[in-house]
Structures are given as C-alpha cells and as structure tokens.
Enzyme design. Sequence first.
Site, mmCIF file in Angstrom:
data_model
loop_
_atom_site.group_PDB
_atom_site.id
_atom_site.type_symbol
_atom_site.label_atom_id
_atom_site.label_comp_id
_atom_site.label_asym_id
_atom_site.label_seq_id
_atom_site.Cartn_x
_atom_site.Cartn_y
_atom_site.Cartn_z
ATOM 1 N N THR A 73 -1.806 -8.556 3.571
ATOM 2 C CA THR A 73 -0.857 -9.122 2.800
ATOM 3 C C THR A 73 -0.617 -10.475 3.157
ATOM 4 O OG1 THR A 73 1.523 -8.921 2.201
ATOM 5 C CG2 THR A 73 1.056 -8.398 4.688
ATOM 6 N N LYS A 89 7.406 -9.013 4.027
ATOM 7 C CA LYS A 89 6.693 -7.828 4.440
ATOM 8 C C LYS A 89 5.962 -7.824 5.697
ATOM 9 C CE LYS A 89 4.367 -5.727 0.497
ATOM 10 N NZ LYS A 89 3.385 -5.449 -0.106
ATOM 11 N N GLU A 110 -7.146 -9.404 -6.864
ATOM 12 C CA GLU A 110 -6.476 -9.128 -8.147
ATOM 13 C C GLU A 110 -6.011 -7.740 -8.120
ATOM 14 O OE1 GLU A 110 -7.377 -9.012 -12.695
ATOM 15 O OE2 GLU A 110 -8.859 -9.455 -11.463
ATOM 16 N N ASP A 167 1.263 -1.348 -1.266
ATOM 17 C CA ASP A 167 1.505 -1.631 -2.244
ATOM 18 C C ASP A 167 2.956 -1.270 -2.575
ATOM 19 O OD1 ASP A 167 0.660 -3.446 -4.635
ATOM 20 O OD2 ASP A 167 1.347 -1.668 -5.676
ATOM 21 N N GLY A 208 13.171 -9.927 -1.970
ATOM 22 C CA GLY A 208 13.045 -9.126 -3.369
ATOM 23 C C GLY A 208 14.303 -8.680 -4.003
ATOM 24 N N TYR A 209 13.881 -7.212 -4.252
ATOM 25 C CA TYR A 209 15.277 -6.766 -4.928
ATOM 26 C C TYR A 209 16.169 -6.232 -4.146
ATOM 27 C CZ TYR A 209 11.611 -7.198 -8.715
ATOM 28 O OH TYR A 209 10.864 -7.688 -9.664
ATOM 29 N N ASP A 210 16.122 -6.125 -2.651
ATOM 30 C CA ASP A 210 16.952 -5.717 -1.856
ATOM 31 C C ASP A 210 18.542 -5.834 -2.351
ATOM 32 O OD1 ASP A 210 15.669 -4.249 -0.071
ATOM 33 O OD2 ASP A 210 15.108 -6.261 1.088
ATOM 34 N N HIS A 261 11.167 3.053 2.174
ATOM 35 C CA HIS A 261 9.799 3.504 1.665
ATOM 36 C C HIS A 261 8.782 2.930 2.804
ATOM 37 C CE1 HIS A 261 11.101 -0.570 0.509
ATOM 38 N NE2 HIS A 261 9.856 -0.575 -0.480
ATOM 39 N N ARG A 262 8.936 1.608 3.187
ATOM 40 C CA ARG A 262 7.852 1.090 3.761
ATOM 41 C C ARG A 262 8.105 1.668 5.280
ATOM 42 N NH1 ARG A 262 9.009 -3.441 2.855
ATOM 43 N NH2 ARG A 262 7.935 -3.585 0.889
#
Length: 195
Positions: free
Chosen positions: A8, A13, A42, A71, A153-155, A180-181
């Site tokens: 990454t 992250k 990619e 991911d 991010g979306y937190d 999740h992570r």
Amino acid sequence: MKELIIATTNNGKMKEMRTLLAPLNIEVKSILDEFKENIEIEENGKTFKENALIKAQTIADKTGKVTLADDSGLVIDALDGRPGVESARFLGHDTSYIIKNNHILELMKDKENRSARFVCAIAIVIPNQEPILFEETFEGEIAKEILGENGFGYDPIFYFPPLEKTSAEMSMEEKNQYSHRAKAVKKAIDIIKEL
Ligand code: IMP
C-alpha cells in the site's frame, strides 16, 4: 520471518496496519519504504479479494518477499453496493473526501435503508506458495451528516450503532477493536505467526 511488505501507499491505512501488526514484532514496510518510490498497480479486479491478490502478487513478484495487501471499501446496500471496489476512485481519485462524503449523503437523502459495511479483503502472498485470501466486514449505517475528525476516507459518514458514533468519532483503539481491517489483520497475524 523478519519482515513483511504491505502493498500500500496509503498513509492512513499504513498507520492502522503498523498499530495492528505491532504484536508480530517484525519489520513492517510499505511500498514507499521498500522501493523509495510509488509503484502504480492497476486495481482492475471485480471484487475486493481479486484486487488484494493483484496488489500482493505484484509486489511479491518484484521483491521475492512475503507480502500482504488489503483491498477495502464501503458497500452501501441502497446504492446497489456502491462505491464498493471503486471506493478510492469514486468521483475521481484526487477528489476530496468532503466532496465524496457530501455526495453520498445527497444520494442517500431519501433512502430508508441506510445499512452499509466496510469490507476488507486480505491477500498474503508467500513466494512459491498458494496465495491466502480472506475477507472481513464492519457493519453499520450511513449517517445523516458528516461527523468526527479521526480516521480517513468515509469514516465521517459511517455510523456504528453499538457505540452511537461515526467511525471518525471513534478513537484508534475503538476502531481497531471493531473495524473490517482490524478483524482481517488479526486473522492475518495468526497465519503469519505460523510461517
Ligand atoms: P483501497 O486502497 O483500494 O483498499 O481503497 C480503499 C478505499 O476505501 C479508501 O481509499 C477509502 O475510500 C475506503 N475505505 C476503506 N477502509 C476505510 C476505513 O476504514 N475508513 C474510511 N474509508 C475506508
């Protein structure tokens, strides 16, 4: 095993990963630590697992070292799973999360079903062995407004009912208990310990 490469370049992250992997007591290196530059990969898989594998395999092939990639993304049921595997690219890679999050709140304005989850797939590639792949989730809802300043991010729009706060209002310790992570990385730790 003395070191583990994390495929990454995302600093938010990587920060979470370092905290989560600390119990392993091994050197944890990002792509930037290992190559001193960014390596473009990619992510053209259709699932989180496919993308995790693409990332881990690419870096393991270049380094010959055990590589872990995750991911992840946000899956919103009322939006047919969007942004899903497109989470990072949603509205454009360089678009700020204030814009992305406001756009999602707008899309969700009249939706009754606000259920959503963060998903994290992990791939561990050990040279000359079958890759290991698994997935964990963090179940919650899309909030009605942007709240909190922690995380990334979306937190700020991801509401976690058990704690009655968004994941951007959770401390790192709280997020690392439920996310999740965190759950996926705990599984990875058990696997890596056996190597
Ligand atoms: P990836 O680097 O391809 O896994 O992209 C993951 C994207 O999903 C991130 O850039 C965020 O937009 C989103 N995401 C994944 N996990 C989280 C999280 O814990 N909090 C907030 N956003 C997340």
